[in-house]
Design a protein around this motif. Structure first.
Motif, short mmCIF file in Angstrom:
data_model
loop_
_atom_site.label_atom_id
_atom_site.label_comp_id
_atom_site.label_asym_id
_atom_site.label_seq_id
_atom_site.Cartn_x
_atom_site.Cartn_y
_atom_site.Cartn_z
N ARG A 81 0.82 -1.21 0.00
CA ARG A 81 0.00 0.00 0.00
C ARG A 81 0.86 1.26 0.00
N ILE A 82 2.00 1.25 0.66
CA ILE A 82 2.87 2.42 0.75
C ILE A 82 3.65 2.61 -0.55
N PHE A 83 4.07 1.54 -1.19
CA PHE A 83 4.87 1.64 -2.40
C PHE A 83 4.15 2.41 -3.52
N PRO A 84 2.88 2.13 -3.86
CA PRO A 84 2.22 2.93 -4.91
C PRO A 84 2.12 4.40 -4.55
N LEU A 85 1.97 4.73 -3.28
CA LEU A 85 1.92 6.12 -2.87
C LEU A 85 3.25 6.82 -3.16
N ILE A 86 4.34 6.16 -2.87
CA ILE A 86 5.67 6.74 -3.13
C ILE A 86 5.89 6.89 -4.64
N VAL A 87 5.48 5.86 -5.39
CA VAL A 87 5.64 5.92 -6.85
C VAL A 87 4.81 7.07 -7.43
N LEU A 88 3.59 7.24 -6.94
CA LEU A 88 2.74 8.31 -7.44
C LEU A 88 3.30 9.69 -7.11
N LEU A 89 3.98 9.82 -5.99
CA LEU A 89 4.56 11.11 -5.62
C LEU A 89 5.86 11.39 -6.34
N VAL A 90 6.68 10.40 -6.57
CA VAL A 90 8.01 10.60 -7.14
C VAL A 90 7.99 10.59 -8.67
N SER A 91 7.13 9.82 -9.29
CA SER A 91 7.16 9.69 -10.75
C SER A 91 6.88 10.99 -11.50
N PRO A 92 5.94 11.85 -11.12
CA PRO A 92 5.79 13.10 -11.88
C PRO A 92 7.01 14.00 -11.80
N ILE A 93 7.66 14.02 -10.67
CA ILE A 93 8.86 14.86 -10.52
C ILE A 93 9.97 14.32 -11.41
N SER A 94 10.16 13.02 -11.40
CA SER A 94 11.22 12.43 -12.22
C SER A 94 10.90 12.57 -13.71
N VAL A 95 9.65 12.44 -14.08
CA VAL A 95 9.27 12.61 -15.47
C VAL A 95 9.50 14.06 -15.90
N TRP A 96 9.19 15.03 -15.05
CA TRP A 96 9.40 16.45 -15.37
C TRP A 96 10.89 16.73 -15.54
N ILE A 97 11.72 16.21 -14.63
CA ILE A 97 13.17 16.43 -14.72
C ILE A 97 13.72 15.80 -16.00
N LEU A 98 13.28 14.61 -16.31
CA LEU A 98 13.73 13.93 -17.52
C LEU A 98 13.29 14.70 -18.77
N THR A 99 12.07 15.20 -18.78
CA THR A 99 11.57 15.96 -19.93
C THR A 99 12.36 17.25 -20.12
N GLU A 100 12.66 17.96 -19.05
CA GLU A 100 13.44 19.20 -19.15
C GLU A 100 14.87 18.94 -19.57
N ALA A 101 15.41 17.80 -19.17
CA ALA A 101 16.79 17.47 -19.56
C ALA A 101 16.87 17.12 -21.04
N ILE A 102 15.88 16.43 -21.54
CA ILE A 102 15.91 16.01 -22.95
C ILE A 102 15.51 17.16 -23.87
N ALA A 103 14.39 17.80 -23.58
CA ALA A 103 13.88 18.87 -24.45
C ALA A 103 13.49 20.07 -23.59
N PRO A 104 14.41 21.02 -23.39
CA PRO A 104 14.07 22.20 -22.58
C PRO A 104 13.02 23.05 -23.28
N GLN A 105 12.36 23.89 -22.51
CA GLN A 105 11.31 24.74 -23.06
C GLN A 105 11.89 25.72 -24.07
N ILE A 106 11.07 26.04 -25.05
CA ILE A 106 11.48 26.96 -26.12
C ILE A 106 11.44 28.39 -25.58
N VAL A 107 12.45 29.15 -25.94
CA VAL A 107 12.49 30.56 -25.55
C VAL A 107 11.45 31.31 -26.37
#
Length: 174
Positions: free
Chosen positions: A26-52
């Motif tokens: 029960r605790i593991f999915p809660l941690i995954v749900l909290l951490v995965s959006p942050i890691s996905v955002w960091i990965l997205t910014e590292a690969i393709a930064p926002q356009i100026v």
């Protein structure tokens, strides 16, 4: 009418080992749900930064023809004001990547564009010369009546225009 409901035993086996695993599951999915959006955002910014958000600064300038001013002089004034406008646009706005300047001239009531200056910041930085980046409108000379010079009377109004070249009928002598 009464209805009797018998309670069935739960299917959960009351072993302490299985209860500990269930809590971790029960605790593991809660941690995954909290951490995965942050890691996905960091990965997205590292690969393709926002356009100026860059854009083209547009400037429209109007100049008036002075009395007894030639077309070449008007062109030099148009180049000077377009150069100043381009430099001012780049200096005032750091997000402007391109500048577009259109210079129109008014000559005895006739109005026509004389030149259009379109230049990027990098091009302007390497060579800030409006003659290099300007597009000149060839028909502006005739549209602005430089081929036919109107005579100005003392009252300040233009007299009827005379042809630029004399016609053969006017050259015959009596």
């Amino acid at each position: 009418m009464t209805r009797s409901i018998t309670h069935q035993r739960s299917l959960i086996i009351p072993f302490p080992f299985i209860g500990q695993i269930a809590k971790k599951i029960r605790i593991f999915p809660l941690i995954v749900l909290l951490v995965s959006p942050i890691s996905v955002w960091i990965l997205t910014e590292a690969i393709a930064p926002q356009i100026v958000r860059a854009y083209t600064a547009r400037v429209d300038l109007n100049i008036e023809r002075m009395a007894d001013e030639s077309y070449e002089t008007v062109l030099r004034r148009a180049e000077a004001v377009s150069r100043a406008a381009a430099q001012r646009s780049f200096d005032q706005d750091i997000l402007a990547t391109d500048v577009s300047v259109i210079v129109t001239v008014e000559s005895y009531g006739a109005i026509a564009p004389v030149l259009a200056l379109e230049v990027s910041r990098q091009q302007w930085r390497t060579r800030p010369d409006p003659r290099r980046w300007a597009t000149y409108f060839k028909t502006a000379r005739s549209l602005l009546l430089f081929d036919t010079q109107p005579a100005i009377s003392n009252a300040g109004q233009a007299a009827p225009m005379t042809p630029a070249a004399p016609s053969p009928a006017n050259l015959t002598e009596n």
